[in-house]
Design a protein around this motif. Structure first.
Motif, PDB file in Angstrom:
ATOM      1  N   PRO A 198       0.809  -1.234   0.000  1.00  0.00           N
ATOM      2  CA  PRO A 198       0.000   0.000   0.000  1.00  0.00           C
ATOM      3  C   PRO A 198       0.834   1.272   0.000  1.00  0.00           C
ATOM      4  CG  PRO A 198      -0.026  -1.031   2.169  1.00  0.00           C
ATOM      5  CD  PRO A 198       0.656  -1.997   1.238  1.00  0.00           C
ATOM      6  N   ARG A 199       2.131   1.154   0.259  1.00  0.00           N
ATOM      7  CA  ARG A 199       2.998   2.340   0.251  1.00  0.00           C
ATOM      8  C   ARG A 199       3.373   2.765  -1.158  1.00  0.00           C
ATOM      9  NH1 ARG A 199       8.006   0.072   3.443  1.00  0.00           N
ATOM     10  NH2 ARG A 199       7.516  -1.629   1.984  1.00  0.00           N
ATOM     11  N   LEU A 200       3.158   1.866  -2.130  1.00  0.00           N
ATOM     12  CA  LEU A 200       3.734   2.051  -3.457  1.00  0.00           C
ATOM     13  C   LEU A 200       2.682   2.076  -4.547  1.00  0.00           C
ATOM     14  CD1 LEU A 200       6.633  -0.551  -3.067  1.00  0.00           C
ATOM     15  CD2 LEU A 200       6.752   1.921  -2.650  1.00  0.00           C
ATOM     16  N   GLU A 201       3.064   2.716  -5.655  1.00  0.00           N
ATOM     17  CA  GLU A 201       2.294   2.652  -6.901  1.00  0.00           C
ATOM     18  C   GLU A 201       3.249   2.157  -7.979  1.00  0.00           C
ATOM     19  OE1 GLU A 201       0.233   5.995  -9.633  1.00  0.00           O
ATOM     20  OE2 GLU A 201      -0.648   5.746  -7.625  1.00  0.00           O
ATOM     21  N   VAL A 202       2.819   1.176  -8.754  1.00  0.00           N
ATOM     22  CA  VAL A 202       3.730   0.537  -9.705  1.00  0.00           C
ATOM     23  C   VAL A 202       3.074   0.388 -11.072  1.00  0.00           C
ATOM     24  CG1 VAL A 202       3.054  -1.763  -8.875  1.00  0.00           C
ATOM     25  CG2 VAL A 202       5.182  -1.493 -10.146  1.00  0.00           C
ATOM     26  N   THR A 203       3.852   0.659 -12.103  1.00  0.00           N
ATOM     27  CA  THR A 203       3.474   0.364 -13.481  1.00  0.00           C
ATOM     28  C   THR A 203       4.532  -0.568 -14.049  1.00  0.00           C
ATOM     29  OG1 THR A 203       2.453   2.528 -13.812  1.00  0.00           O
ATOM     30  CG2 THR A 203       3.076   1.294 -15.790  1.00  0.00           C
ATOM     31  N   MET A 204       4.106  -1.751 -14.500  1.00  0.00           N
ATOM     32  CA  MET A 204       5.037  -2.664 -15.150  1.00  0.00           C
ATOM     33  C   MET A 204       4.968  -2.401 -16.655  1.00  0.00           C
ATOM     34  SD  MET A 204       5.282  -6.832 -15.030  1.00  0.00           S
ATOM     35  CE  MET A 204       5.748  -6.930 -13.302  1.00  0.00           C
ATOM     36  N   ALA A 205       6.071  -1.924 -17.201  1.00  0.00           N
ATOM     37  CA  ALA A 205       6.101  -1.526 -18.612  1.00  0.00           C
ATOM     38  C   ALA A 205       6.882  -2.553 -19.438  1.00  0.00           C
ATOM     39  CB  ALA A 205       6.742  -0.151 -18.751  1.00  0.00           C
ATOM     40  N   PRO A 206       6.374  -2.922 -20.619  1.00  0.00           N
ATOM     41  CA  PRO A 206       7.068  -3.897 -21.472  1.00  0.00           C
ATOM     42  C   PRO A 206       8.201  -3.253 -22.265  1.00  0.00           C
ATOM     43  CG  PRO A 206       5.014  -3.262 -22.510  1.00  0.00           C
ATOM     44  CD  PRO A 206       5.059  -2.538 -21.181  1.00  0.00           C
ATOM     45  N   ILE A 207       9.149  -2.679 -21.540  1.00  0.00           N
ATOM     46  CA  ILE A 207      10.341  -2.080 -22.134  1.00  0.00           C
ATOM     47  C   ILE A 207      11.493  -3.047 -21.895  1.00  0.00           C
ATOM     48  CG2 ILE A 207      11.955  -0.140 -22.044  1.00  0.00           C
ATOM     49  CD1 ILE A 207       9.613   1.531 -20.901  1.00  0.00           C
ATOM     50  N   GLY A 208      12.260  -3.359 -22.917  1.00  0.00           N
ATOM     51  CA  GLY A 208      13.355  -4.294 -22.743  1.00  0.00           C
ATOM     52  C   GLY A 208      12.848  -5.624 -22.217  1.00  0.00           C
ATOM     53  N   ASP A 209      13.363  -6.055 -21.086  1.00  0.00           N
ATOM     54  CA  ASP A 209      12.940  -7.303 -20.453  1.00  0.00           C
ATOM     55  C   ASP A 209      11.942  -7.046 -19.339  1.00  0.00           C
ATOM     56  OD1 ASP A 209      12.998 -10.082 -20.126  1.00  0.00           O
ATOM     57  OD2 ASP A 209      14.569  -9.969 -18.611  1.00  0.00           O
ATOM     58  N   GLY A 210      11.247  -5.911 -19.440  1.00  0.00           N
ATOM     59  CA  GLY A 210      10.270  -5.524 -18.432  1.00  0.00           C
ATOM     60  C   GLY A 210      10.880  -4.586 -17.418  1.00  0.00           C
ATOM     61  N   VAL A 211      10.288  -3.402 -17.278  1.00  0.00           N
ATOM     62  CA  VAL A 211      10.757  -2.398 -16.317  1.00  0.00           C
ATOM     63  C   VAL A 211       9.573  -1.971 -15.463  1.00  0.00           C
ATOM     64  CG1 VAL A 211      11.731  -0.100 -15.994  1.00  0.00           C
ATOM     65  CG2 VAL A 211      12.564  -1.549 -17.861  1.00  0.00           C
ATOM     66  N   SER A 212       9.686  -2.137 -14.160  1.00  0.00           N
ATOM     67  CA  SER A 212       8.663  -1.623 -13.253  1.00  0.00           C
ATOM     68  C   SER A 212       9.044  -0.205 -12.833  1.00  0.00           C
ATOM     69  CB  SER A 212       8.520  -2.508 -12.013  1.00  0.00           C
ATOM     70  OG  SER A 212       7.758  -3.667 -12.330  1.00  0.00           O
ATOM     71  N   ILE A 213       8.062   0.689 -12.910  1.00  0.00           N
ATOM     72  CA  ILE A 213       8.242   2.084 -12.553  1.00  0.00           C
ATOM     73  C   ILE A 213       7.502   2.281 -11.237  1.00  0.00           C
ATOM     74  CG2 ILE A 213       7.876   4.472 -13.298  1.00  0.00           C
ATOM     75  CD1 ILE A 213       7.582   3.220 -16.206  1.00  0.00           C
ATOM     76  N   ILE A 214       8.232   2.558 -10.181  1.00  0.00           N
ATOM     77  CA  ILE A 214       7.677   2.563  -8.828  1.00  0.00           C
ATOM     78  C   ILE A 214       7.814   3.947  -8.209  1.00  0.00           C
ATOM     79  CG2 ILE A 214       7.890   1.565  -6.515  1.00  0.00           C
ATOM     80  CD1 ILE A 214       9.039  -0.962  -7.844  1.00  0.00           C
ATOM     81  N   THR A 215       6.692   4.425  -7.640  1.00  0.00           N
ATOM     82  CA  THR A 215       6.672   5.673  -6.889  1.00  0.00           C
ATOM     83  C   THR A 215       5.966   5.405  -5.568  1.00  0.00           C
ATOM     84  OG1 THR A 215       4.571   6.355  -7.872  1.00  0.00           O
ATOM     85  CG2 THR A 215       6.577   7.091  -8.990  1.00  0.00           C
ATOM     86  N   LEU A 216       6.040   6.366  -4.666  1.00  0.00           N
ATOM     87  CA  LEU A 216       5.225   6.273  -3.467  1.00  0.00           C
ATOM     88  C   LEU A 216       3.766   6.470  -3.834  1.00  0.00           C
ATOM     89  CD1 LEU A 216       7.320   8.293  -0.841  1.00  0.00           C
ATOM     90  CD2 LEU A 216       7.268   5.813  -1.196  1.00  0.00           C
ATOM     91  N   ALA A 217       2.882   5.813  -3.110  1.00  0.00           N
ATOM     92  CA  ALA A 217       1.444   5.951  -3.366  1.00  0.00           C
ATOM     93  C   ALA A 217       0.983   7.363  -3.060  1.00  0.00           C
ATOM     94  CB  ALA A 217       0.680   4.948  -2.525  1.00  0.00           C
ATOM     95  N   ARG A 218      -0.046   7.780  -3.756  1.00  0.00           N
ATOM     96  CA  ARG A 218      -0.584   9.127  -3.542  1.00  0.00           C
ATOM     97  C   ARG A 218      -1.226   9.227  -2.181  1.00  0.00           C
ATOM     98  NH1 ARG A 218      -4.133   9.379  -8.880  1.00  0.00           N
ATOM     99  NH2 ARG A 218      -4.294   7.193  -8.292  1.00  0.00           N
TER     100      ARG A 218
END
Length: 218
Positions: A198-218
């Protein structure tokens, strides 16, 4: 060097590569030096490097931490976009690979922005000042250490901090129930843990071998 998205048909992957800004002379020299290594497949592709460079240009981070530097391609592309006075702490344990990195960072005149630390990344992170904010981080090291590295970074994040995590799709092996190797199991656990945190917000993007973009949750 792997330069294509691992989940695209070869023709489409080639089309994507052809419509992404190509490597310049110094980048190409680094690519060729990396390709001479048995571990060349560990290097990120040009599309992912461009994404990281453009993101850096947009974020204008003051402090970047890279966990797993290899031969320095991602660090080179990020360092070129850093504003004056910013720095990149590059963590690795291999002096052979990072010597290649340092040679090409110097050629690109970005070596003064990169603080290379040859030590276990967990030790480098543990030594950070508690009040230090990490604006951008890139995790691309031992897969079994991913979750621990992220936990060490979270206290140094604010609402604008971004953590990029590489190889989260692992060439599809995360979906192969028969693959119970340590790295694959660790990546499955990491992916599940971050999306349920619940602390995080994540987008898993199909870039390369997969890149997760993680920020703190709003």
């Amino acid at each position: 060097m792997s330069s294509d998205i691992t989940f695209l048909a070869p023709g489409i992957a080639g089309y994507v590569r052809a419509h992404t800004t190509a490597a310049d002379a110094i980048e190409q020299q680094l690519i060729e030096a990396t390709n001479a290594l048995p571990e060349a497949a560990m290097q990120i592709g040009i599309g992912q490097a461009r994404f990281m460079g453009q993101l850096t240009r947009l974020l204008q981070p003051r402090l970047v931490i890279e966990i797993g530097t290899f031969t320095g391609f991602s660090a080179l592309c990020v360092a070129r976009e850093l504003p004056v006075g910013s720095r990149l702490i590059a963590c690795d344990v291999n002096t052979e690979w990072t010597a290649i990195a340092q040679t090409h960072w110097a050629k690109a005149a970005v070596d003064d922005r990169i603080d290379l630390r040859i030590a276990p990344a967990a030790d480098t992170l543990a030594a950070l000042d508690v009040e230090l904010t990490v604006d951008l981080a890139f995790i691309d090291a031992d897969k079994t250490g991913y979750l621990g590295y992220l936990e060490q970074l979270i206290p140094h994040m604010n609402k604008r901090s971004v953590v990029l995590v590489d190889n989260v799709l692992w060439s599809g092996r995360v979906l192969d129930a028969d693959d119970q190797t340590d790295d694959t199991v660790a990546l499955r656990h990491f992916n599940k843990s971050v999306v349920e945190d619940p602390r995080l917000e994540v987008t898993m993007a199909p870039i390369g071998d997969g890149v997760s973009i993680i920020t703190l949750a709003r």
